[in-house]
Design an enzyme around this catalytic site. Structure first.
Site, PDB file in Angstrom:
ATOM      1  N   GLY A 186       7.424   2.920 -17.238  1.00 36.93           N
ATOM      2  CA  GLY A 186       7.452   1.602 -16.598  1.00 36.93           C
ATOM      3  C   GLY A 186       8.859   1.180 -16.225  1.00 36.93           C
ATOM      4  O   GLY A 186       9.178  -0.006 -16.193  1.00 36.93           O
ATOM      5  N   ILE A 215       8.953  -1.059 -13.041  1.00 35.35           N
ATOM      6  CA  ILE A 215       8.527  -2.443 -13.301  1.00 35.35           C
ATOM      7  C   ILE A 215       9.621  -3.174 -14.091  1.00 35.35           C
ATOM      8  O   ILE A 215       9.886  -4.364 -13.862  1.00 35.35           O
ATOM      9  CB  ILE A 215       7.203  -2.462 -14.109  1.00 35.35           C
ATOM     10  CG1 ILE A 215       6.082  -1.761 -13.335  1.00 35.35           C
ATOM     11  CG2 ILE A 215       6.801  -3.882 -14.481  1.00 35.35           C
ATOM     12  CD1 ILE A 215       5.633  -2.480 -12.093  1.00 35.35           C
ATOM     13  N   TYR A 269      -0.690  12.674  -3.566  1.00 31.12           N
ATOM     14  CA  TYR A 269      -0.957  13.214  -4.903  1.00 31.12           C
ATOM     15  C   TYR A 269       0.321  13.635  -5.617  1.00 31.12           C
ATOM     16  O   TYR A 269       0.387  13.694  -6.834  1.00 31.12           O
ATOM     17  CB  TYR A 269      -1.922  14.396  -4.836  1.00 31.12           C
ATOM     18  CG  TYR A 269      -3.368  13.940  -4.886  1.00 31.12           C
ATOM     19  CD1 TYR A 269      -3.776  13.028  -5.854  1.00 31.12           C
ATOM     20  CD2 TYR A 269      -4.293  14.401  -3.980  1.00 31.12           C
ATOM     21  CE1 TYR A 269      -5.083  12.579  -5.897  1.00 31.12           C
ATOM     22  CE2 TYR A 269      -5.613  13.956  -4.021  1.00 31.12           C
ATOM     23  CZ  TYR A 269      -5.999  13.049  -4.985  1.00 31.12           C
ATOM     24  OH  TYR A 269      -7.292  12.603  -5.043  1.00 31.12           O
ATOM     25  N   ILE A 320      18.008  18.115 -14.804  1.00 33.78           N
ATOM     26  CA  ILE A 320      19.200  18.647 -14.136  1.00 33.78           C
ATOM     27  C   ILE A 320      19.501  17.834 -12.878  1.00 33.78           C
ATOM     28  O   ILE A 320      20.633  17.482 -12.590  1.00 33.78           O
ATOM     29  CB  ILE A 320      18.972  20.126 -13.745  1.00 33.78           C
ATOM     30  CG1 ILE A 320      18.896  20.974 -15.013  1.00 33.78           C
ATOM     31  CG2 ILE A 320      20.072  20.633 -12.824  1.00 33.78           C
ATOM     32  CD1 ILE A 320      18.520  22.420 -14.755  1.00 33.78           C
ATOM     33  N   LYS A 373      13.427   8.380 -33.088  1.00 38.41           N
ATOM     34  CA  LYS A 373      14.248   9.590 -32.896  1.00 38.41           C
ATOM     35  C   LYS A 373      14.366  10.022 -31.436  1.00 38.41           C
ATOM     36  O   LYS A 373      15.456  10.331 -30.964  1.00 38.41           O
ATOM     37  CB  LYS A 373      13.677  10.736 -33.755  1.00 38.41           C
ATOM     38  CG  LYS A 373      14.575  11.952 -33.832  1.00 38.41           C
ATOM     39  CD  LYS A 373      15.862  11.689 -34.587  1.00 38.41           C
ATOM     40  CE  LYS A 373      15.657  11.820 -36.078  1.00 38.41           C
ATOM     41  NZ  LYS A 373      16.853  11.397 -36.838  1.00 38.41           N
ATOM     42  N   CYS A 401      -4.724   0.375   9.055  1.00 37.88           N
ATOM     43  CA  CYS A 401      -4.197   1.511   9.814  1.00 37.88           C
ATOM     44  C   CYS A 401      -5.331   2.500  10.113  1.00 37.88           C
ATOM     45  O   CYS A 401      -6.153   2.223  10.966  1.00 37.88           O
ATOM     46  CB  CYS A 401      -3.028   2.157   9.079  1.00 37.88           C
ATOM     47  SG  CYS A 401      -1.979   3.107  10.180  1.00 37.88           S
ATOM     48  N   LEU A 402      -5.444   3.599   9.382  1.00 41.10           N
ATOM     49  CA  LEU A 402      -6.577   4.488   9.636  1.00 41.10           C
ATOM     50  C   LEU A 402      -7.898   3.714   9.510  1.00 41.10           C
ATOM     51  O   LEU A 402      -8.856   3.966  10.255  1.00 41.10           O
ATOM     52  CB  LEU A 402      -6.571   5.670   8.656  1.00 41.10           C
ATOM     53  CG  LEU A 402      -7.748   6.630   8.829  1.00 41.10           C
ATOM     54  CD1 LEU A 402      -7.719   7.314  10.182  1.00 41.10           C
ATOM     55  CD2 LEU A 402      -7.770   7.670   7.716  1.00 41.10           C
ATOM     56  N   MET A 449      -8.508   0.753  10.423  1.00 35.55           N
ATOM     57  CA  MET A 449      -8.769   0.076  11.704  1.00 35.55           C
ATOM     58  C   MET A 449      -9.287   1.085  12.725  1.00 35.55           C
ATOM     59  O   MET A 449     -10.230   0.822  13.478  1.00 35.55           O
ATOM     60  CB  MET A 449      -7.480  -0.602  12.194  1.00 35.55           C
ATOM     61  CG  MET A 449      -7.551  -1.157  13.590  1.00 35.55           C
ATOM     62  SD  MET A 449      -6.996   0.069  14.807  1.00 35.55           S
ATOM     63  CE  MET A 449      -6.619  -0.992  16.168  1.00 35.55           C
ATOM     64  N   ARG A 503       0.825   7.533  14.094  1.00 38.52           N
ATOM     65  CA  ARG A 503       1.092   8.272  15.332  1.00 38.52           C
ATOM     66  C   ARG A 503       0.022   8.003  16.391  1.00 38.52           C
ATOM     67  O   ARG A 503       0.216   8.263  17.560  1.00 38.52           O
ATOM     68  CB  ARG A 503       1.070   9.783  15.074  1.00 38.52           C
ATOM     69  CG  ARG A 503       2.197  10.282  14.222  1.00 38.52           C
ATOM     70  CD  ARG A 503       2.209  11.813  14.149  1.00 38.52           C
ATOM     71  NE  ARG A 503       2.924  12.243  12.959  1.00 38.52           N
ATOM     72  CZ  ARG A 503       4.242  12.272  12.845  1.00 38.52           C
ATOM     73  NH1 ARG A 503       4.995  11.900  13.853  1.00 38.52           N
ATOM     74  NH2 ARG A 503       4.815  12.664  11.726  1.00 38.52           N
ATOM     75  N   HIS A 509       0.188  -2.262   8.412  1.00 36.05           N
ATOM     76  CA  HIS A 509      -0.105  -2.249   6.973  1.00 36.05           C
ATOM     77  C   HIS A 509       0.241  -3.598   6.335  1.00 36.05           C
ATOM     78  O   HIS A 509       1.348  -3.759   5.805  1.00 36.05           O
ATOM     79  CB  HIS A 509       0.717  -1.144   6.285  1.00 36.05           C
ATOM     80  CG  HIS A 509       0.292   0.228   6.628  1.00 36.05           C
ATOM     81  ND1 HIS A 509      -0.646   0.925   5.896  1.00 36.05           N
ATOM     82  CD2 HIS A 509       0.668   1.054   7.638  1.00 36.05           C
ATOM     83  CE1 HIS A 509      -0.823   2.119   6.436  1.00 36.05           C
ATOM     84  NE2 HIS A 509      -0.036   2.219   7.492  1.00 36.05           N
ATOM     85  N   GLU A 564      -0.596  -4.671   3.606  1.00 33.54           N
ATOM     86  CA  GLU A 564      -0.407  -4.552   2.154  1.00 33.54           C
ATOM     87  C   GLU A 564       1.059  -4.487   1.751  1.00 33.54           C
ATOM     88  O   GLU A 564       1.385  -4.727   0.590  1.00 33.54           O
ATOM     89  CB  GLU A 564      -1.179  -3.342   1.603  1.00 33.54           C
ATOM     90  CG  GLU A 564      -0.648  -1.970   1.983  1.00 33.54           C
ATOM     91  CD  GLU A 564      -1.213  -1.410   3.282  1.00 33.54           C
ATOM     92  OE1 GLU A 564      -1.626  -2.211   4.149  1.00 33.54           O
ATOM     93  OE2 GLU A 564      -1.218  -0.166   3.449  1.00 33.54           O
TER      94      GLU A 564
HETATM   95  N1  GLN Z   1      -3.508   9.036  10.764  1.00 27.29           N
HETATM   96  C1  GLN Z   1      -3.428   7.818  11.497  1.00 27.29           C
HETATM   97  C2  GLN Z   1      -2.262   7.804  12.476  1.00 27.29           C
HETATM   98  O1  GLN Z   1      -1.330   8.550  12.331  1.00 27.29           O
HETATM   99  C3  GLN Z   1      -3.349   6.622  10.551  1.00 27.29           C
HETATM  100  C4  GLN Z   1      -2.069   6.585   9.801  1.00 27.29           C
HETATM  101  C5  GLN Z   1      -2.122   5.658   8.613  1.00 27.29           C
HETATM  102  O2  GLN Z   1      -3.197   5.268   8.172  1.00 27.29           O
HETATM  103  N2  GLN Z   1      -0.980   5.307   8.066  1.00 27.29           N
HETATM  104  O3  GLN Z   1      -2.257   7.020  13.375  1.00 27.29           O
END
Ligand code: GLN
Length: 560
Positions: A20, A23, A58, A153, A194, A386-387, A389, A467, A512, A514
């Site tokens: 953490g 944070i 991931y 390192i 420790k 984004c995606l 939408m 993109r 985005h 968010e």
């Molecule tokens: N893959 C989509 C694009 O490149 C949406 C990208 C995203 O959701 N950040 O436009």
């Protein structure tokens, strides 16, 4: 190099990762802001990627995007949410970025005749960049977090640079904070010091003596443990700060304040400041703990195995839920499962709202399209990011044109209905790193739409990372069928927000939102999406929902 009397707080981690540290850093920032001290936070990431933009979620969790379009570590999201400041690309430096700039200068001939070495060339570059963040922001205090754990390192050049800064600036301007874990041994019911002692020894061996040790633990830290750490690690007793695991990350500033960290830091750095005022923050934490009724939101994505991949989405939903006096009950739904299952609808039953977040690549996209179909057909509130939408538009086009062929050229190059297509300026782009449409762009919000009801403004500024875009060839036919283009670039060229007309709340943004939600100031789109989800849950929202939260005057409003 640095601002005239900028103070620095350098934060390292010991014993294990994931204690953490991010944070804690964000919380120290909040403690200073609560005293009227201006703060900038920098993350020093030891990996060799130039930025995390090309890493899989991931590997790394979410990629956080700053206003100026840097693809950065997710900790910057915590920093922004806790200190309520927009950071810039100066706030994230990686080994890769540092080396590539030094090597670039070497190739140009800047060091002709010299041998380029980690000390001093790499360490100088690190110090320069920290100094740059200080100068650009003019902050009184720059907090820098070293990623990874002491002993790695790859942390060494960063720690060496910080050691040098301490040497150059002195103890009145530099404070070292070390965050460690106190493991609990079940058999003897003891917290063990420790590993902390060893980690401090490791730090000392590279010339750094911590001034503060924050000890993360899952159990209360008794006084004798605190005394022992103070003695063995040679720190002030007041500066051993127990950090017991909290039920919410937003409690951490309050825990640290109660343990006296805020006062210790300002005394030690001789900062003239106001008395601490954390009342609004306390109100927020109090609210997050007292809300009982749930609003159930599903996030349909590809990286649901690692919740960090959607961390800003999750936080934004929490902020919005608290503003409506609701507890967020989040369900992560694997988009690939939705794609595979025959009875996929079951996975979406009981949701009061559905979020389809950002993403890349074909895998799981049909599952997301199913989620959008479910939301549209059942009148379930939907927020596409984004995606998400793009998925909303693809699904709507499939319905409107009566063909499953509508798609994005990202997923099907030869679709007859390329509703989503590559941005023209992306056509010749070959490099993958930092080449998307990134950062803040203005968006004109059109009156009489859900977006306009949410924002209450005609121009808004939002952060992008994509993109592909909506293909304007399909605007008219889809508009005729009830898809509303409620936000566009001010020149009208790019669709930025799309929404379904005859639906309680089905809105998608190419940007985005968010990345801009703050705990005490939920983002308008999230706020109205959650409001619609609460209505979906069958509850009547009090009209004044959320007005007693510390927000900008125009913030809380129900979906139109
Ligand atoms: N893959 C989509 C694009 O490149 C949406 C990208 C995203 O959701 N950040 O436009």
């Amino acid at each position: 190099m640095q601002g005239a009397d900028t103070r620095y707080i350098f934060v390292s981690g010991g014993v294990v990762s994931s204690v953490g540290k991010g944070i804690t850093v964000a919380s120290i920032g909040r403690l200073l802001k609560a005293r009227g001290v201006s703060v900038c936070i920098v993350k020093l990431d030891p990996y060799i990627n130039v930025d995390p933009g090309t890493m899989s979620p991931y590997q790394h969790g979410e990629v956080f995007v700053t206003e100026d379009g840097a693809e950065t570590d997710l900790d910057l999201g915590h920093y922004e949410r806790f200190i309520d400041e927009n950071l810039t690309r100066a706030s994230n430096l990686t080994t890769g970025a540092v080396y590539s700039s030094v090597i670039g200068r070497e190739r140009r001939g800047d060091f002709l005749g010299g041998t380029i070495q980690v000390v001093p060339h790499i360490t100088n570059e690190i110090k320069d960049r920290i100094g740059r963040a200080a100068r650009q922001t003019g902050a009184q205090v720059v907090i820098a977090e070293v990623g990874g754990t002491v002993g790695d390192i790859e942390c060494l050049p960063f720690l060496e640079a910080l050691r040098q800064m301490h040497r150059e600036l002195g103890s009145e301007r530099v404070l070292f904070v070390h965050v460690t874990l106190l493991p609990h041994v079940g058999a003897t019911r003891e917290l063990k010091t420790k590993p902390t002692q060893h980690s401090v020894k490791e730090l000392r061996s590279i010339g750094i003596q911590p001034d503060v040790i924050c000890t993360r633990s899952d159990y209360p830290v008794p006084d004798d443990i605190r005394d022992k750490i103070a003695l063995f690690c040679d720190v002030d007793r007041r500066a051993v700060i127990p950090l017991e695991t909290s039920d919410t990350i937003y409690d951490v500033p309050l825990v640290l304040e109660r343990q006296g960290l805020g006062d210790f830091v300002v005394e030690r750095l001789r900062l003239e400041c106001q008395p601490s005022d954390l009342r609004a923050w306390e109100g927020l934490v109090e609210r997050s703990r007292t809300v009982k009724e749930e609003v159930v939101i599903g996030i349909v994505g590809k990286y649901v195995g690692l919740e960090d991949a959607y961390i800003s989405v999750r936080e934004s939903l929490s902020h919005a839920a608290w503003a409506h006096h609701r507890k967020l009950s989040l369900r992560f739904i694997d988009a690939q499962e939705l794609e595979r299952l025959d009875e996929w609808e079951h996975a979406l039953e009981g949701l009061h709202g559905i979020v389809v977040p950002g993403g890349f690549g074909y895998r799981g996209v049909e599952g997301k399209i199913r989620a959008a179909r479910f939301a549209r057909e059942h009148g379930i509130p939907y927020l596409g990011l984004c995606l998400g939408m793009q998925v909303l538009c693809i699904e709507f086009a499939r319905f409107a044109f009566g063909t499953e062929d509508a798609n994005s050229t990202e997923f099907d190059l030869f679709t007859k209905y390329p509703v989503i297509d590559l941005l023209p300026e992306q056509r010749d782009v070959e490099d993958k790193g930092a080449t998307m449409r990134l950062g803040v762009y203005p968006c004109a919000v059109h009156p009489g739409t859900r977006a306009s009801a949410a924002y209450g403004a005609t121009i808004v500024f939002e952060r992008h990372r994509h993109r592909y875009e909506f293909n304007n060839d399909f605007r008219e036919p889809l508009q005729a069928r009830g898809l509303v283009f409620s936000g566009t670039s001010p020149d009208g060229r790019l669709v930025e927000v799309a929404e379904v007309r005859d639906h309680p709340f089905m809105v998608g943004s190419q940007f985005h939102p968010e990345f801009k939600s703050r705990p005490n100031r939920p983002h308008p789109l999230f706020r109205d999406f959650v409001a619609a989800s609460v209505v979906q849950a069958g509850e009547q929202l009090p009209l004044e929902a959320a007005t007693d939260v510390d927000v900008e005057p125009s913030a809380p409003r129900l979906a139109a």
